[in-house]
Write an enzyme that holds these catalytic residues in place. Structure first.
Site, short mmCIF file in Angstrom:
data_model
loop_
_atom_site.label_atom_id
_atom_site.label_comp_id
_atom_site.label_asym_id
_atom_site.label_seq_id
_atom_site.Cartn_x
_atom_site.Cartn_y
_atom_site.Cartn_z
N TYR A 283 -13.21 -1.37 -5.61
CA TYR A 283 -13.14 -0.84 -4.31
C TYR A 283 -12.85 0.27 -3.55
CZ TYR A 283 -13.46 -0.70 0.60
OH TYR A 283 -13.24 0.33 2.29
N LYS B 233 -13.07 4.66 -3.17
CA LYS B 233 -12.26 5.00 -0.85
C LYS B 233 -11.77 6.24 -1.61
CE LYS B 233 -14.44 3.86 1.61
NZ LYS B 233 -15.82 4.48 2.52
N ASP C 225 -7.37 1.61 4.69
CA ASP C 225 -6.39 1.34 5.08
C ASP C 225 -5.78 1.25 3.00
OD1 ASP C 225 -6.83 -1.25 4.88
OD2 ASP C 225 -5.41 -1.89 6.15
#
Length: 314
Positions: free
Chosen positions: A144, A148, A121
């Site tokens: 991070y 993604k 999310d």
């Protein structure tokens, strides 16, 4: 029909639960893991006793062979935001180059397996009110989540250019057993049991939506069984709360007091801290999945798990 699946990152927190669910279905599992610091090595012993499990100690960016398979469930990733802020190289290697390698292997393979990619999310960035849907723009806030989001975009491009089939899932904060103690709940348990202090970023004000890992694993089986291909699905939990309140609940279960001050270090501020994550998972729910686990009912047994684990290694 018996399926053959790869589960990459099979010894990670989510990975071990996915492997077990697949084995419970009677499917054959190729487990791939490079055995990082967060690997659950004890679960490898458990899985290795299963006739339908084969383990490969490999980094996904170095994987050079795919055995015949139907699905690749990619849970392999570096995930700790603070680590990505300190040094992003391993995150780019695993979360971007690793996915790139999987895409190339699928493109060249004869059997063209479905890629079921675990995103997060966090690729949407934070949201003060309301919830993100699958069509919202990606606005990652830290290294991070940027890696993604990059993987999601690579998959989208490979699907269009090379015709590979892929489904992306974006779950909220997962909690449950076998999680490495850099994450909030096991981190608190370890600190309290071992007489240390746990860091609580930004005074515990950030809000997260908590999703039990069992519900996540059920969602993956549901997606596979219903052949939900070439789509993006948010997987949302059913409990939203500030990190401060979650910390108080965990400490109370361990000490019978919700005063966290003896155990907590409030002097941490995360760069680029996201104030709140929230996703709308009505798309997945419309296909028949739902999140069954209730946070307050599940938390005591999870805390007991970590209490046993961290007491036994003191």
């Amino acid at each position: 029909m018996k399926k053959i699946v790869y589960v990459t990152g099979c010894l990670g927190f989510i990975g071990v639960h996915i492997v077990q669910k697949c084995l419970d279905q009677g499917w054959f599992v190729h487990g791939v893991d490079k055995k990082t610091y967060a690997a659950n090595l004890g679960m490898l012993e458990v899985f290795s006793r299963e006739p339908n499990f084969q383990f490969w100690e490999k980094d996904i960016k170095d994987l050079n062979t795919l055995w015949p398979c139907d699905i690749i469930i990619n849970t392999a990733a570096e995930t700790h935001v603070d680590n990505s802020i300190a040094s992003s190289k391993e995150f780019i290697d695993s979360n971007v180059y690793g996915v790139h390698n999987l895409l190339n292997l699928i493109t060249k393979s004869k059997w063209k397996p479905l890629l079921l990619q675990f995103s997060t999310d966090e690729v949407y960035g934070d949201i003060v009110e309301g919830s993100h849907t699958e069509t919202d723009a990606l606005k990652p806030s830290n290294p991070y989540s940027a890696t993604k989001a990059a993987a999601d975009m690579l998959i989208s491009a490979w699907s269009r250019t090379y015709g590979i089939e892929a489904t992306i899932v974006r779950p909220t904060n997962n909690y449950g057993c076998y999680q490495y103690p850099e994450k909030l709940i096991p981190c608190i348990c370890k600190a309290v049991i071992q007489k240390g202090k746990f860091p609580l970023h930004n005074q515990g004000t950030p809000r997260r939506t908590w999703l039990h890992v069992a519900d996540t694993a059920d969602a993956i089986i549901h997606i596979i069984k219903n052949d939900l291909r070439n789509q993006i699905f948010n997987i949302g939990g059913n409990y939203e709360e500030s990190n401060l309140v979650v910390a108080q609940k965990v400490v109370k279960l361990l000490t019978d007091s919700d005063d966290i001050t003896p155990y907590c270090d409030f002097n941490f501020t995360r760069a680029g801290q996201d104030v709140r994550y929230s996703v709308d998972c009505s798309k997945l729910k419309s296909t028949g999945w739902t999140n069954h686990q209730e946070f307050d009912k599940a938390l005591p047994s999870i805390v007991d798990h970590y209490k046993w684990r961290f007491t036994s290694i003191c």
